[in-house]
Motif scaffolding. Structure first.
Motif, PDB file in Angstrom:
ATOM      1  N   HIS A   1       0.805  -1.226   0.000  1.00 56.04           N
ATOM      2  CA  HIS A   1       0.000   0.000   0.000  1.00 56.04           C
ATOM      3  C   HIS A   1       0.838   1.276   0.000  1.00 56.04           C
ATOM      4  O   HIS A   1       0.455   2.271  -0.610  1.00 56.04           O
ATOM      5  CB  HIS A   1      -0.921   0.018   1.227  1.00 56.04           C
ATOM      6  N   TYR A   2       1.950   1.269   0.714  1.00 52.52           N
ATOM      7  CA  TYR A   2       2.808   2.456   0.864  1.00 52.52           C
ATOM      8  C   TYR A   2       4.245   2.041   0.618  1.00 52.52           C
ATOM      9  O   TYR A   2       4.822   1.278   1.387  1.00 52.52           O
ATOM     10  CB  TYR A   2       2.648   3.059   2.270  1.00 52.52           C
TER      11      TYR A   2
ATOM     12  N   GLN B   1      -3.980  -0.899   6.774  1.00 53.09           N
ATOM     13  CA  GLN B   1      -4.662  -1.733   5.784  1.00 53.09           C
ATOM     14  C   GLN B   1      -4.114  -3.162   5.795  1.00 53.09           C
ATOM     15  O   GLN B   1      -4.879  -4.128   5.750  1.00 53.09           O
ATOM     16  CB  GLN B   1      -4.519  -1.118   4.393  1.00 53.09           C
TER      17      GLN B   1
END
Length: 103
Positions: free
Chosen positions: A17-18, A40
């Motif tokens: 996600h990041y 998440q």
């Protein structure tokens, strides 16, 4: 040595996600006390949702630097925008997710 958990986590705590150069912070869920690359990832892998860390627990260290693997207090994390131990820069955009991680 502590390691961040999550989906496709690299050696510096970046996840699916990041994953920018500065996405090297892992945060501790208050309920399970595990460090995750992001909320998440936590919510996919655990049976409970990410529980924000209470800011009144000033001596606790709910932040893990993915670069040097040292843990930091919230004050240390917020103070400089970089790790107090290795000076690695943190992503300033993470502040937009403050309410997911801290209460």
């Amino acid at each position: 040595m502590l390691q961040a958990q999550g989906l496709l986590v690299d050696d510096e705590s970046r996840c699916v996600h990041y994953h920018s150069d500065k996405d090297i912070v892992a945060l501790q869920c208050y309920e399970c006390q595990k460090y995750y690359a992001c909320y998440q990832c936590h919510n996919v892998l655990e049976s409970h949702i990410f529980s924000p860390y209470p800011l009144n627990l000033k001596q606790d260290k709910p932040i893990l630097c993915g670069s040097c693997k040292k843990t930091l207090t919230y004050e240390e994390y917020r103070e400089k925008g970089s790790c107090s131990y290795c000076a690695a820069l943190f992503n300033p955009a993470c502040q937009s997710h403050h309410s997911y991680y801290f209460k």
